[in-house]
Write a protein that holds these residues in place. Structure first.
Motif, short mmCIF file in Angstrom:
data_model
loop_
_atom_site.label_atom_id
_atom_site.label_comp_id
_atom_site.label_asym_id
_atom_site.label_seq_id
_atom_site.Cartn_x
_atom_site.Cartn_y
_atom_site.Cartn_z
N MET A 1 0.66 -0.74 -0.13
CA MET A 1 -0.13 -0.12 0.23
C MET A 1 1.03 1.08 -0.11
SD MET A 1 -3.15 0.83 2.59
CE MET A 1 -3.24 2.80 2.62
N THR A 2 0.35 2.16 -0.58
CA THR A 2 1.44 3.61 -0.52
C THR A 2 0.38 4.20 0.10
OG1 THR A 2 1.60 3.23 -3.61
CG2 THR A 2 1.65 5.56 -2.70
N THR A 3 1.82 5.13 0.90
CA THR A 3 1.48 6.14 1.71
C THR A 3 1.44 7.50 0.90
OG1 THR A 3 2.89 4.81 3.30
CG2 THR A 3 2.46 7.04 3.85
N THR A 4 0.20 7.85 1.34
CA THR A 4 -0.05 9.19 0.45
C THR A 4 0.48 10.62 1.63
OG1 THR A 4 -2.03 9.36 0.45
CG2 THR A 4 -1.23 8.51 -1.41
N HIS A 5 0.92 11.87 1.13
CA HIS A 5 0.69 12.75 2.22
C HIS A 5 -0.61 13.77 1.77
CE1 HIS A 5 4.30 10.98 3.49
NE2 HIS A 5 4.83 11.20 2.90
N ASP A 6 -1.41 13.65 1.59
CA ASP A 6 -2.89 14.57 1.31
C ASP A 6 -3.10 15.17 2.16
OD1 ASP A 6 -2.61 12.44 -0.52
OD2 ASP A 6 -4.71 11.49 -0.88
N ALA A 7 -3.18 14.82 3.15
CA ALA A 7 -3.43 15.64 3.92
C ALA A 7 -2.82 16.08 5.05
CB ALA A 7 -3.88 14.70 5.73
N TYR A 8 -1.36 15.99 4.47
CA TYR A 8 -0.39 17.74 5.23
C TYR A 8 -0.39 18.39 3.17
CZ TYR A 8 4.16 19.19 5.52
OH TYR A 8 5.51 19.90 5.96
N ALA A 9 -0.77 17.54 2.31
CA ALA A 9 0.00 18.52 1.69
C ALA A 9 -1.52 19.84 1.33
CB ALA A 9 -0.38 17.38 0.00
N GLU A 10 -2.85 19.66 1.95
CA GLU A 10 -4.13 20.22 1.64
C GLU A 10 -4.22 21.39 2.68
OE1 GLU A 10 -6.98 16.79 1.79
OE2 GLU A 10 -6.99 16.30 -0.38
N ASN A 11 -3.33 20.84 3.90
CA ASN A 11 -3.08 21.55 4.55
C ASN A 11 -2.29 23.19 4.84
OD1 ASN A 11 -4.73 20.24 6.40
ND2 ASN A 11 -3.46 19.76 7.59
N CYS A 12 -1.16 22.55 4.01
CA CYS A 12 -0.39 23.73 3.03
C CYS A 12 -0.98 24.45 2.34
CB CYS A 12 1.22 22.66 2.89
SG CYS A 12 1.93 22.16 4.55
N ILE A 13 -1.63 23.96 1.48
CA ILE A 13 -2.12 24.86 0.63
C ILE A 13 -3.11 25.81 1.04
CG2 ILE A 13 -3.37 24.46 -1.89
CD1 ILE A 13 -2.01 21.98 -2.66
N ALA A 14 -3.96 25.22 2.53
CA ALA A 14 -5.34 25.81 2.90
C ALA A 14 -4.37 27.34 3.75
CB ALA A 14 -5.66 25.09 3.90
N GLU A 15 -2.87 27.22 4.00
CA GLU A 15 -2.85 27.46 4.32
C GLU A 15 -1.83 29.28 3.13
OE1 GLU A 15 0.34 26.94 7.55
OE2 GLU A 15 -1.17 25.31 8.33
N SER A 16 -1.66 29.00 2.66
CA SER A 16 -1.13 29.92 1.60
C SER A 16 -0.74 29.11 0.11
CB SER A 16 0.65 29.58 1.75
OG SER A 16 0.61 30.15 0.52
N VAL A 17 -1.48 29.91 -1.13
CA VAL A 17 -1.91 29.04 -2.46
C VAL A 17 -0.68 28.85 -3.03
CG1 VAL A 17 -2.76 31.45 -3.41
CG2 VAL A 17 -3.30 30.29 -4.03
N ASN A 18 0.34 30.05 -2.83
CA ASN A 18 1.27 29.77 -3.49
C ASN A 18 2.30 28.10 -2.41
OD1 ASN A 18 1.60 32.56 -3.82
ND2 ASN A 18 1.45 33.09 -2.01
N MET A 19 1.70 27.50 -2.33
CA MET A 19 2.32 26.17 -1.88
C MET A 19 1.43 25.10 -2.94
SD MET A 19 4.30 25.68 0.29
CE MET A 19 4.65 24.29 0.58
N LEU A 20 0.45 25.76 -3.58
CA LEU A 20 0.24 24.81 -4.69
C LEU A 20 1.09 24.85 -5.89
CD1 LEU A 20 -2.75 26.51 -5.97
CD2 LEU A 20 -2.42 24.14 -5.01
N VAL A 21 2.51 24.91 -5.98
CA VAL A 21 3.96 25.16 -7.05
C VAL A 21 4.11 24.31 -6.00
CG1 VAL A 21 5.45 26.50 -7.97
CG2 VAL A 21 3.26 27.46 -8.02
N PRO A 22 5.09 24.73 -4.99
CA PRO A 22 6.02 23.22 -4.66
C PRO A 22 5.20 21.41 -4.62
CG PRO A 22 5.94 25.06 -3.50
CD PRO A 22 5.22 25.07 -4.69
N TRP A 23 3.78 22.15 -4.19
CA TRP A 23 2.98 20.38 -4.59
C TRP A 23 2.90 19.83 -5.72
CZ3 TRP A 23 3.16 17.01 -0.63
CH2 TRP A 23 3.19 17.53 0.63
N TYR A 24 2.64 20.89 -6.56
CA TYR A 24 2.54 20.20 -7.71
C TYR A 24 3.98 19.68 -8.45
CZ TYR A 24 1.64 20.42 -12.72
OH TYR A 24 0.99 19.97 -14.12
N LEU A 25 5.02 20.58 -8.43
CA LEU A 25 6.06 20.06 -9.03
C LEU A 25 6.51 18.94 -8.52
CD1 LEU A 25 8.05 23.02 -8.92
CD2 LEU A 25 6.65 21.90 -11.69
N VAL A 26 6.53 18.18 -6.72
CA VAL A 26 6.94 17.12 -5.68
C VAL A 26 5.90 16.05 -6.36
CG1 VAL A 26 6.26 16.77 -3.12
CG2 VAL A 26 7.69 18.66 -3.36
#
Length: 130
Positions: A1-26
């Motif tokens: 089973m693959t571990t994802t970091h969905d909740a972490y990513a969504e929290n980061c993006i909720a705090e700052s729309v600018n986090m969309l770039v690094p999460w998209y690239l990562v």
């Protein structure tokens, strides 16, 4: 089973729309170049949609690496050698953190390892200063 970091990513993006770039690239680097996703498909799709909607508000030094057509299609066509090293390093960190068994620190502390290291450092400091 693959571990994802969905909740972490969504929290980061909720705090700052600018986090969309690094999460998209990562997420793109991990999925397309390592075949080891760090986000679920659904989370990545939501990220792409949110990014496309917020495009004009997003400010990030790596935004120029994101192709709007690929973003709208929910994909990434960026060549592997075009990803910044900081993105590759973030992916390695996320993948390593997913591999570590939970409770490793607690077990090490319970074994007395932490106390013995602290005691050794204290003894070294006393020797140097004494």
């Amino acid at each position: 089973m693959t571990t994802t970091h969905d909740a972490y990513a969504e929290n980061c993006i909720a705090e700052s729309v600018n986090m969309l770039v690094p999460w998209y690239l990562v997420a793109s680097y991990a999925y397309y170049h390592l075949d080891n996703p760090v986000l679920s498909d659904g989370c990545f799709d939501r990220l792409c949609q949110r990014f496309a909607e917020a495009w004009d508000q997003v400010e990030h030094p790596h935004k120029h690496l994101v192709d709007r057509e690929s973003l709208a299609a929910g994909t990434c066509l960026l060549a592997e050698d075009k990803f910044p090293e900081i993105v590759k390093g973030a992916v390695r960190h996320l993948l390593r953190s997913a591999e570590k068994p939970k409770g490793t620190r607690r077990k090490r502390a319970q074994s007395g390892h932490t106390k013995s290291v602290a005691r050794s450092r204290t003894e070294e400091n006393q020797h140097v200063t004494g």
